[in-house]
Scaffold this motif. Sequence first.
Motif, PDB file in Angstrom:
ATOM      1  N   VAL A 324       0.794  -1.159   0.032  1.00 15.37           N
ATOM      2  CA  VAL A 324      -0.031  -0.136   0.020  1.00 15.37           C
ATOM      3  C   VAL A 324       0.867   1.198  -0.048  1.00 15.37           C
ATOM      4  CG1 VAL A 324      -1.559   1.389   1.200  1.00 15.37           C
ATOM      5  CG2 VAL A 324      -1.952  -1.170   1.083  1.00 15.37           C
ATOM      6  N   CYS A 325       1.890   1.367   0.936  1.00 15.59           N
ATOM      7  CA  CYS A 325       2.757   2.394   0.830  1.00 15.59           C
ATOM      8  C   CYS A 325       3.512   2.533  -0.419  1.00 15.59           C
ATOM      9  CB  CYS A 325       3.599   2.348   2.042  1.00 15.59           C
ATOM     10  SG  CYS A 325       3.041   2.151   3.564  1.00 15.59           S
ATOM     11  N   ARG A 326       3.838   1.656  -1.034  1.00 18.64           N
ATOM     12  CA  ARG A 326       4.550   1.666  -2.327  1.00 18.64           C
ATOM     13  C   ARG A 326       3.704   2.215  -3.461  1.00 18.64           C
ATOM     14  NH1 ARG A 326       5.945  -1.159  -7.144  1.00 18.64           N
ATOM     15  NH2 ARG A 326       8.531  -0.885  -7.613  1.00 18.64           N
ATOM     16  N   GLY A 327       2.527   1.856  -3.481  1.00 18.09           N
ATOM     17  CA  GLY A 327       1.551   2.448  -4.397  1.00 18.09           C
ATOM     18  C   GLY A 327       1.155   3.933  -4.106  1.00 18.09           C
ATOM     19  N   PHE A 328       1.002   4.322  -2.736  1.00 20.86           N
ATOM     20  CA  PHE A 328       0.712   5.767  -2.357  1.00 20.86           C
ATOM     21  C   PHE A 328       1.624   6.642  -2.559  1.00 20.86           C
ATOM     22  CE2 PHE A 328       0.370   8.823   0.627  1.00 20.86           C
ATOM     23  CZ  PHE A 328      -1.013   9.607   0.501  1.00 20.86           C
ATOM     24  N   ILE A 329       3.177   6.058  -2.565  1.00 23.27           N
ATOM     25  CA  ILE A 329       4.410   6.977  -2.635  1.00 23.27           C
ATOM     26  C   ILE A 329       4.766   6.915  -4.197  1.00 23.27           C
ATOM     27  CG2 ILE A 329       6.739   7.116  -2.269  1.00 23.27           C
ATOM     28  CD1 ILE A 329       6.165   6.070   0.681  1.00 23.27           C
ATOM     29  N   LYS A 330       4.488   6.006  -4.857  1.00 22.35           N
ATOM     30  CA  LYS A 330       5.105   6.229  -6.281  1.00 22.35           C
ATOM     31  C   LYS A 330       4.150   6.299  -7.218  1.00 22.35           C
ATOM     32  CE  LYS A 330       9.448   3.152  -5.238  1.00 22.35           C
ATOM     33  NZ  LYS A 330      10.166   2.135  -6.159  1.00 22.35           N
ATOM     34  N   HIS A 331       2.871   5.823  -7.071  1.00 24.28           N
ATOM     35  CA  HIS A 331       2.032   6.033  -8.125  1.00 24.28           C
ATOM     36  C   HIS A 331       0.616   6.768  -7.820  1.00 24.28           C
ATOM     37  CE1 HIS A 331       4.371   3.133 -10.147  1.00 24.28           C
ATOM     38  NE2 HIS A 331       4.383   2.275  -9.390  1.00 24.28           N
ATOM     39  N   SER A 332       0.566   7.740  -6.940  1.00 20.44           N
ATOM     40  CA  SER A 332      -0.551   8.355  -6.278  1.00 20.44           C
ATOM     41  C   SER A 332      -1.189   9.082  -7.709  1.00 20.44           C
ATOM     42  CB  SER A 332      -0.229   9.350  -5.400  1.00 20.44           C
ATOM     43  OG  SER A 332       0.019   8.701  -4.083  1.00 20.44           O
ATOM     44  N   GLY A 333      -0.179   9.646  -8.489  1.00 19.51           N
ATOM     45  CA  GLY A 333      -0.759  10.419  -9.931  1.00 19.51           C
ATOM     46  C   GLY A 333      -1.521   9.294 -10.792  1.00 19.51           C
ATOM     47  N   THR A 334      -0.816   8.300 -10.768  1.00 22.46           N
ATOM     48  CA  THR A 334      -1.414   7.344 -11.558  1.00 22.46           C
ATOM     49  C   THR A 334      -2.841   6.938 -10.970  1.00 22.46           C
ATOM     50  OG1 THR A 334       0.926   6.481 -12.229  1.00 22.46           O
ATOM     51  CG2 THR A 334      -1.171   4.789 -12.523  1.00 22.46           C
ATOM     52  N   PHE A 335      -3.045   6.849  -9.978  1.00 22.91           N
ATOM     53  CA  PHE A 335      -4.079   6.270  -9.296  1.00 22.91           C
ATOM     54  C   PHE A 335      -5.216   7.594  -9.489  1.00 22.91           C
ATOM     55  CE2 PHE A 335      -1.507   3.311  -6.459  1.00 22.91           C
ATOM     56  CZ  PHE A 335      -1.300   2.651  -7.489  1.00 22.91           C
ATOM     57  N   ALA A 336      -4.682   8.603  -9.136  1.00 22.49           N
ATOM     58  CA  ALA A 336      -5.782   9.851  -9.245  1.00 22.49           C
ATOM     59  C   ALA A 336      -6.171  10.030 -10.788  1.00 22.49           C
ATOM     60  CB  ALA A 336      -5.018  11.069  -8.872  1.00 22.49           C
ATOM     61  N   PHE A 337      -5.308   9.722 -11.619  1.00 24.33           N
ATOM     62  CA  PHE A 337      -5.748   9.723 -13.054  1.00 24.33           C
ATOM     63  C   PHE A 337      -6.786   8.983 -13.456  1.00 24.33           C
ATOM     64  CE2 PHE A 337      -5.187   9.009 -17.747  1.00 24.33           C
ATOM     65  CZ  PHE A 337      -5.684  10.110 -18.188  1.00 24.33           C
ATOM     66  N   GLY A 338      -6.419   7.726 -13.021  1.00 27.02           N
ATOM     67  CA  GLY A 338      -7.523   6.492 -13.370  1.00 27.02           C
ATOM     68  C   GLY A 338      -8.692   6.675 -12.967  1.00 27.02           C
ATOM     69  N   ALA A 339      -8.687   7.061 -11.356  1.00 23.91           N
ATOM     70  CA  ALA A 339      -9.886   7.139 -10.683  1.00 23.91           C
ATOM     71  C   ALA A 339     -10.424   8.433 -11.155  1.00 23.91           C
ATOM     72  CB  ALA A 339      -9.481   7.461  -9.233  1.00 23.91           C
ATOM     73  N   PHE A 340     -10.109   9.527 -11.876  1.00 24.32           N
ATOM     74  CA  PHE A 340     -10.953  10.386 -12.429  1.00 24.32           C
ATOM     75  C   PHE A 340     -11.525  10.121 -13.537  1.00 24.32           C
ATOM     76  CE2 PHE A 340     -11.131  14.044 -15.497  1.00 24.32           C
ATOM     77  CZ  PHE A 340     -11.842  14.944 -14.608  1.00 24.32           C
ATOM     78  N   VAL A 341     -10.773   9.204 -14.384  1.00 24.90           N
ATOM     79  CA  VAL A 341     -11.310   8.610 -15.721  1.00 24.90           C
ATOM     80  C   VAL A 341     -12.740   7.668 -15.426  1.00 24.90           C
ATOM     81  CG1 VAL A 341     -10.911   7.209 -17.830  1.00 24.90           C
ATOM     82  CG2 VAL A 341      -9.169   8.762 -16.976  1.00 24.90           C
ATOM     83  N   VAL A 342     -12.412   6.729 -14.565  1.00 25.16           N
ATOM     84  CA  VAL A 342     -13.756   6.158 -13.867  1.00 25.16           C
ATOM     85  C   VAL A 342     -14.766   7.060 -13.519  1.00 25.16           C
ATOM     86  CG1 VAL A 342     -14.390   3.947 -12.495  1.00 25.16           C
ATOM     87  CG2 VAL A 342     -12.158   4.088 -13.759  1.00 25.16           C
ATOM     88  N   SER A 343     -14.346   7.915 -12.653  1.00 22.03           N
ATOM     89  CA  SER A 343     -15.589   8.662 -11.767  1.00 22.03           C
ATOM     90  C   SER A 343     -16.236   9.556 -12.925  1.00 22.03           C
ATOM     91  CB  SER A 343     -14.569   9.654 -10.919  1.00 22.03           C
ATOM     92  OG  SER A 343     -14.067   8.912 -10.026  1.00 22.03           O
ATOM     93  N   LEU A 344     -15.537  10.117 -13.914  1.00 23.00           N
ATOM     94  CA  LEU A 344     -15.982  10.979 -14.957  1.00 23.00           C
ATOM     95  C   LEU A 344     -17.097  10.191 -15.763  1.00 23.00           C
ATOM     96  CD1 LEU A 344     -16.157  13.568 -16.103  1.00 23.00           C
ATOM     97  CD2 LEU A 344     -14.386  12.773 -17.701  1.00 23.00           C
ATOM     98  N   ALA A 345     -16.640   8.887 -16.064  1.00 21.35           N
ATOM     99  CA  ALA A 345     -17.616   7.974 -17.003  1.00 21.35           C
ATOM    100  C   ALA A 345     -18.804   7.713 -15.732  1.00 21.35           C
ATOM    101  CB  ALA A 345     -16.994   6.499 -17.457  1.00 21.35           C
ATOM    102  N   LYS A 346     -18.516   7.426 -14.615  1.00 22.34           N
ATOM    103  CA  LYS A 346     -19.798   7.159 -13.766  1.00 22.34           C
ATOM    104  C   LYS A 346     -20.709   8.296 -13.629  1.00 22.34           C
ATOM    105  CE  LYS A 346     -17.814   3.522 -10.968  1.00 22.34           C
ATOM    106  NZ  LYS A 346     -18.825   2.522 -11.043  1.00 22.34           N
ATOM    107  N   THR A 347     -20.039   9.560 -13.514  1.00 16.44           N
ATOM    108  CA  THR A 347     -20.933  10.693 -13.297  1.00 16.44           C
ATOM    109  C   THR A 347     -21.726  11.082 -14.653  1.00 16.44           C
ATOM    110  OG1 THR A 347     -19.080  11.849 -12.065  1.00 16.44           O
ATOM    111  CG2 THR A 347     -20.736  13.065 -12.727  1.00 16.44           C
TER     112      THR A 347
END
Length: 538
Positions: A324-347
């Motif tokens: 979890v810490c590795r993902g939060f530190i190294k890939h937060s931007g990746t997760f934020a972008f992916g989460a935004f794309v999914v959220s935009l489609a759901k909205t």
Amino acid sequence: MGVPTGSWTSTARQSLKSVCTTTCPQSTSGGVSIPAKRAKGLCPADMYDNGWCSWYNSNTTRIADYCIDATVFSTVKTTVMNCVADLRATWVELSVVPIIAVVLGFVFLAFVHKCAAVVIWVFLLLVMIIPAALGVWLLQSPKEQYQQIGFDLNKQGIDPVTAKYISYGCFGFSGLVFLMSICACSTISALLTVLRATSQFLLDVPSQLIQPIFFGVAQLCAMAMWLACFILVVSIGLSQDKQEHCLKVGNFYCVEWNSNNQTYVMIYCVLMLYWITNYLHAISHYGTAFAVYEWYFSEVDAKGHKKIEKGHTCCDFRLSIKSVCRGFIKHSGTFAFGAFVVSLAKTVYVCLLWAKRKEMASANPVTSALAKASTCVAKFVEKFIEFVSENAYVEVAIRNMGFCEAARKALALAVENPLLFGLVNYVGTFVRMLGVFLVSSLTAAIIFGVLKWHPPSGLNSIITPIAGAFIVAFVIAEVMMHPFSVAARAAVHCYCFDKEISAADSLHTPKEMRSLVEEKSDEGGDGKETPRKCCCCC
């Protein structure tokens, strides 16, 4: 109407009316328990004309902006107290429910590891039998249908010809699944090894079974903070409406907005809610996928067991925390972008649903058809983006790449292995639901047997303890089985990655998947993969 205290019935409660008042009514000594008009000025003027501003001489308690007579709900109160008493009488039996549920959860994982073939073939048989049975039922007459389950297709606007075509479609789907089951033995074999490897991973790294608890608490906290902000934001432009107008139109809250800005604000708040929850979901997904990757590519000892340095026990969270810490530190931007794309489609899908509901109320068939078509397209796009993003998070964990590149790689793997990637999602979900159902039901059955043969003193009914045991076991089973589908998906990606980098003498491949990887990596002298048979009968 006079009603003695504690004798309220459903019919008597329905005769009560809600009336605005300036002072909560109270009982008076020597008063009678029949409705009597209250003094002038305590209710709106029109409430005196129809006789609604009256009271039956009972005490009320103010709760927020309401005056509540507790005796009206005395029956409900008695039922709740009986349930509490039953739970208190069976606290010893209920205290062992978590232990029973956890033990049954591990037993189910061991069963999947040993008997994965049974699980998969049960799933395929259900997929074949249920549509076929539905087709047989649709071919029957409406009278026979209604006699069987009390449902008549004619009353639902489905004529016999349409029902016949639907039944043919069900038969065709069952036949297609049957043919695919016969002609896709290699894919089913790969799926068997994936299920065995997934169950072994959860048995070797039991700390992953507890990870969903922390992310569930994090999502609850995020939703609570979002709700507080949502209430403050949507109150912009809110004003008090006139009391007469509220009573006329039935506006319970008696408020109105002086502009349409709240619509855009609500859309923004919904997008933010989806974004936050999908971001936490992405980190949780990555944590499980990276733990599977670490487990998959760790060395195997002489007995065939994985040499995991961290996370071999339920209390050892080092591997899960590291993931979890590795993902939060190294890939937060990746997760934020992916989460935004999914959220935009759901909205967008939610907004189209709202628009579809408004258009369905209109008499224009063209706009109604366009609304339905756009909603279907938006739903397809949402599911496609969700599928690609979930597989992309696994590729991020394995190959340490950005979201777009990981999504491209995940989509390419899905195109190369369509049956395997398609089945692993459905079978993983099926195994998860089966595990939750079996663990919950067996735990409730065990508690039922104990209470039936050795009932404790003071127990009125075993329904409440059984329901409580089932709910507790359901929550525990859901937490334990939640990582299964994610871990199965990650095992498929590790298997594909293993084919690219491994030779036949690989030392890290799990013993459940070693034969499959060696078979896939076996190449002929010309560098091409050896042709394989298609069907089981070939």
